[in-house]
Design a protein around this motif. Structure first.
Motif, short mmCIF file in Angstrom:
data_model
loop_
_atom_site.label_atom_id
_atom_site.label_comp_id
_atom_site.label_asym_id
_atom_site.label_seq_id
_atom_site.Cartn_x
_atom_site.Cartn_y
_atom_site.Cartn_z
N GLY A 114 -4.45 0.99 -4.51
CA GLY A 114 -3.93 1.04 -2.91
C GLY A 114 -4.98 1.07 -2.09
O GLY A 114 -4.89 0.38 -1.04
N THR A 138 1.03 -1.09 0.07
CA THR A 138 -0.04 0.10 -0.06
C THR A 138 0.98 1.14 -0.01
O THR A 138 0.57 2.34 -0.65
CB THR A 138 -1.04 -0.11 1.25
N GLN A 192 -5.65 -2.01 0.69
CA GLN A 192 -5.64 -1.74 2.17
C GLN A 192 -6.83 -2.24 2.70
O GLN A 192 -6.73 -3.10 3.81
CB GLN A 192 -5.58 -0.22 2.26
#
Length: 300
Positions: free
Chosen positions: A175, A78, A179
């Motif tokens: 990302g 991430t 996450q």
């Protein structure tokens, strides 16, 4: 309800709006900093200074680090996507001549991509959502088409800076989803340090490709200070907390508020033009994204 609980609830309600305001300034800071520094060198220094700010805070607070290698790996992924990929793309686009408003508008399409991804994993895309997708895309085309060939500083779009901006869009979208899917809840300070370390390791080799040196002056120092204290310690930490607390679609819905806010700030500070076409395209994009996100079913 006691006073402490009331204050906590008030902060939780205000957190998304504080995040939008802070996040919007990132595109403005890029305009301040880029005339005096190459993007990768600036970001490498930003990551390093941010880590140095977090470490004493972690030690004094006695915060625990992620407990296993898998968690470190997911945080590193991430970090590469949401720091190196996203910020690197935005700052490179601005350095290549793209205005703050247009760069924020392109990245502001993140909720659309998020909704498409969620629909592909089981949530049905309704007619209303498809209408929103088409409206958002039409608004972006409207704004981008006006900026191709424009001669004003900070108001130019070309295939190079558009490629950087689109890269940033995909990086922040992937990302965010990554996450939410893989990163377990942990302290935001240690999570940020792991993410920043990964971003720094990816960015440092890229600085060797930049011949330009950093010209340290008041504007660059101010841009660096706000990037570290406001955007990384503040904005990135808030984004991490919002993703951990909410669904991916509801968090990314905040992004469609960023382009209008950025355009207004850029108009005040840099006199970036806000024409009727710009307003119409921004409004169309914002409304289209709102249709997609508000009608999306929350992921289970």
């Amino acid at each position: 309800m006691n006073a402490t609980t009331a204050q906590d609830n008030a902060w939780l309600r205000a957190m998304p709006w504080v995040f939008v305001l802070i996040w919007s300034t990132g595109f403005i800071v890029a305009r301040y900093g880029m005339p005096h520094a190459p993007p990768m060198k600036f970001l490498a220094v930003r990551y390093a200074l941010s880590i140095l700010c977090f470490l004493p805070w972690i030690v004094l607070a006695g915060v625990k680090w992620p407990s296993n290698r898998t968690q470190w790996f997911h945080l590193a992924v991430t970090g590469v996507l949401m720091h190196a990929g996203y910020l690197g793309g935005v700052w490179a686009a601005v350095k290549a001549g793209m205005g703050s408003g247009l760069s924020s508008l392109i990245v502001g399409l993140q909720p659309v991509l998020t909704a498409i991804w969620l629909s592909g994993t089981g949530s049905k895309v309704s007619r209303r959502q498809w209408l929103g997708l088409l409206m958002g895309f039409a608004g972006l085309v409207l704004v981008v088409s006006r900026k191709f060939g424009a001669g004003g500083p900070g108001d130019q779009a070309n295939w190079l800076n558009l490629s950087f901006a689109v890269m940033a869009l995909f990086a922040i979208t992937v990302g965010t989803l990554y996450q939410k899917r893989f990163v377990a809840a942990c302290d935001v300070r240690t999570a940020n340090v792991v993410q920043l370390l990964a971003a720094l390791l990816v960015t440092l080799p890229l600085t060797l490709l930049e011949a330009e040196l950093m010209d340290w002056n008041a504007e660059l120092v101010g841009a660096m200070a706000w990037s570290v204290l406001g955007l990384t310690l503040g904005g990135s930490s808030l984004l991490y907390l919002l993703i951990q607390r909410g669904a991916a679609a509801s968090v990314t819905s905040l992004m469609y508020l960023v382009p209008p806010c950025t355009a207004l700030i850029a108009w005040v500070l840099f006199a970036e033009p806000i024409t009727a076409v710009t307003l119409a395209g921004t409004a169309l994009t914002a409304f289209g994204v709102a249709l997609v996100v508000r009608s999306a079913s929350p992921p289970r």
